[in-house]
Scaffold this motif. Structure first.
Motif, short mmCIF file in Angstrom:
data_model
loop_
_atom_site.label_atom_id
_atom_site.label_comp_id
_atom_site.label_asym_id
_atom_site.label_seq_id
_atom_site.Cartn_x
_atom_site.Cartn_y
_atom_site.Cartn_z
N ALA A 23 3.41 20.88 4.51
CA ALA A 23 3.64 19.72 3.66
C ALA A 23 5.11 19.36 3.56
N LEU A 24 5.95 20.36 3.34
CA LEU A 24 7.38 20.11 3.23
C LEU A 24 7.95 19.52 4.52
N ALA A 25 7.49 20.04 5.65
CA ALA A 25 7.96 19.52 6.94
C ALA A 25 7.57 18.05 7.09
N TYR A 26 6.34 17.72 6.72
CA TYR A 26 5.88 16.33 6.85
C TYR A 26 6.61 15.42 5.87
N LEU A 27 6.75 15.86 4.64
CA LEU A 27 7.38 15.02 3.61
C LEU A 27 8.84 14.76 3.91
N THR A 28 9.50 15.71 4.52
CA THR A 28 10.91 15.55 4.87
C THR A 28 11.10 14.54 5.99
N ALA A 29 10.11 14.46 6.89
CA ALA A 29 10.26 13.63 8.09
C ALA A 29 9.61 12.26 7.96
N ASN A 30 8.81 12.03 6.91
CA ASN A 30 8.06 10.78 6.82
C ASN A 30 8.24 10.11 5.46
N ASN A 31 8.01 8.81 5.46
CA ASN A 31 8.14 8.01 4.24
C ASN A 31 6.83 8.05 3.46
N VAL A 32 6.83 8.78 2.37
CA VAL A 32 5.64 8.96 1.53
C VAL A 32 6.01 8.64 0.09
N GLN A 33 5.08 8.05 -0.65
CA GLN A 33 5.35 7.72 -2.05
C GLN A 33 4.65 8.64 -3.05
N LEU A 34 3.54 9.27 -2.63
CA LEU A 34 2.76 10.08 -3.57
C LEU A 34 2.18 11.29 -2.87
N VAL A 35 2.23 12.45 -3.57
CA VAL A 35 1.66 13.69 -3.06
C VAL A 35 0.59 14.18 -4.03
N ILE A 36 -0.59 14.49 -3.51
CA ILE A 36 -1.65 15.15 -4.28
C ILE A 36 -1.54 16.64 -3.93
N LEU A 37 -1.09 17.45 -4.87
CA LEU A 37 -0.60 18.79 -4.55
C LEU A 37 -1.36 19.88 -5.30
N ASP A 38 -1.93 20.83 -4.55
CA ASP A 38 -2.59 21.99 -5.14
C ASP A 38 -1.54 23.04 -5.49
N MET B 284 0.84 -1.19 0.00
CA MET B 284 0.00 0.00 0.00
C MET B 284 0.88 1.24 0.00
N TYR B 285 0.53 2.23 -0.82
CA TYR B 285 1.32 3.44 -0.96
C TYR B 285 0.78 4.54 -0.04
N GLU B 286 1.70 5.23 0.63
CA GLU B 286 1.34 6.32 1.52
C GLU B 286 1.19 7.61 0.72
N VAL B 287 0.08 8.32 0.96
CA VAL B 287 -0.25 9.52 0.20
C VAL B 287 -0.42 10.70 1.14
N VAL B 288 0.08 11.86 0.72
CA VAL B 288 -0.16 13.12 1.42
C VAL B 288 -0.96 14.04 0.49
N ILE B 289 -2.04 14.58 1.00
CA ILE B 289 -2.86 15.54 0.26
C ILE B 289 -2.51 16.94 0.75
N VAL B 290 -2.15 17.82 -0.17
CA VAL B 290 -1.79 19.19 0.18
C VAL B 290 -2.83 20.11 -0.47
N GLU B 291 -3.75 20.62 0.35
CA GLU B 291 -4.89 21.38 -0.16
C GLU B 291 -5.43 22.29 0.94
N ASP B 292 -5.56 23.59 0.66
CA ASP B 292 -6.01 24.53 1.69
C ASP B 292 -7.53 24.60 1.81
N ASP B 293 -8.25 24.12 0.81
CA ASP B 293 -9.71 24.11 0.85
C ASP B 293 -10.18 22.82 1.52
N PRO B 294 -10.81 22.90 2.72
CA PRO B 294 -11.21 21.69 3.44
C PRO B 294 -12.14 20.78 2.65
N MET B 295 -13.06 21.37 1.88
CA MET B 295 -14.00 20.57 1.12
C MET B 295 -13.29 19.79 0.01
N VAL B 296 -12.40 20.49 -0.72
CA VAL B 296 -11.65 19.81 -1.78
C VAL B 296 -10.75 18.73 -1.20
N ALA B 297 -10.13 19.04 -0.06
CA ALA B 297 -9.26 18.05 0.60
C ALA B 297 -10.04 16.81 0.98
#
Length: 224
Positions: free
Chosen positions: A39-54, A1-14
């Motif tokens: 997002a950068l702080a989290y991505l630097t400190a954690n193992n993530v494979q995919l970012v959904i980025l606004d 399973m791939y770990e994903v981070v969503i980077v989005e300032d709109d709560p509804m879109v997120a």
């Protein structure tokens, strides 16, 4: 399973993006970040494979986040999800190597297609030890003309193209699954899955060979 981070300032879109991601069993949403710095702080400190980025966010834009991801050589892929459809933003995102670029509003099917494009590339990297020009062309063009509805789960564009093209280039020869696996550089289990798919479609034929002197084996060839 791939770990994903969503980077989005709109709560509804997120929330919608998170729902779309969790619809695919291959992905898990590890975190939702409201701005680029978080997002950068989290991505630097954690193992993530995919970012959904606004693109448009407070503090740090998505394009700047993408630049800094590349500068840090973080081993992750990025799908841009944004209302920004100007040529400059798109050109910069493509130059920085995004997997896909989705313009709001987008459908669930189009979002899933972007996820499948990511899976296709990961599948190639995991299955292949060496890449031919054919493999590279198929990987870079994956998703360009096919839609997610056309292929079932577990069948990826570029791997299917690799197996199909090999048989197409050898139309007068019968091959065992093991021989095909060795020729194209894929695992035997993977090749068997794709051969079964092509058999069901009627693209290839399979005939049992009883003249092996041992256990019978299936021989495959392209249908003309």
């Amino acid at each position: 399973m791939y770990e994903v981070v969503i980077v989005e300032d709109d709560p509804m879109v997120a929330m919608i993006n998170k729902q779309y991601v969790t619809e695919n069993k291959h992905f898990h949403v590890a975190s939702v970040c409201r701005d680029g710095d978080a997002a950068l702080a989290y991505l630097t400190a954690n193992n993530v494979q995919l970012v959904i980025l606004d693109v448009y966010m407070p503090k740090t834009t998505g394009i700047e986040v993408l630049r800094r991801i590349r500068e840090k050589n973080l081993p992750l892929a990025v799908i841009m999800v944004t209302a920004a459809n100007d040529s400059a933003a798109i050109e910069e995102a493509v130059r920085l190597g995004v997997v896909d670029y989705l313009i709001k509003p987008f459908s669930s099917a189009r979002f899933q297609q972007a996820l499948e494009k990511f899976l296709s590339r990961q599948d190639a990297f995991h299955d292949l030890e060496q890449f031919s020009q054919q493999h590279i062309d198929a990987m870079l063009n994956s998703g360009s003309s096919k839609t997610i509805e056309q292929l079932p789960k577990g069948i990826q564009d570029q791997t299917l193209e690799t197996v199909h093209t090999f048989l197409e280039r050898n139309p007068d020869t019968d091959f065992t699954g093991e021989e095909i696996a060795d020729k194209v550089g894929l695992s035997r289990v993977t090749v068997r899955r794709y051969l079964n798919f092509l058999l069901e479609k009627g693209t290839i034929s399979g005939n049992m060979n009883y003249e092996t002197g041992g256990r019978p084996c299936m021989l495959y060839r392209i249908n003309k």
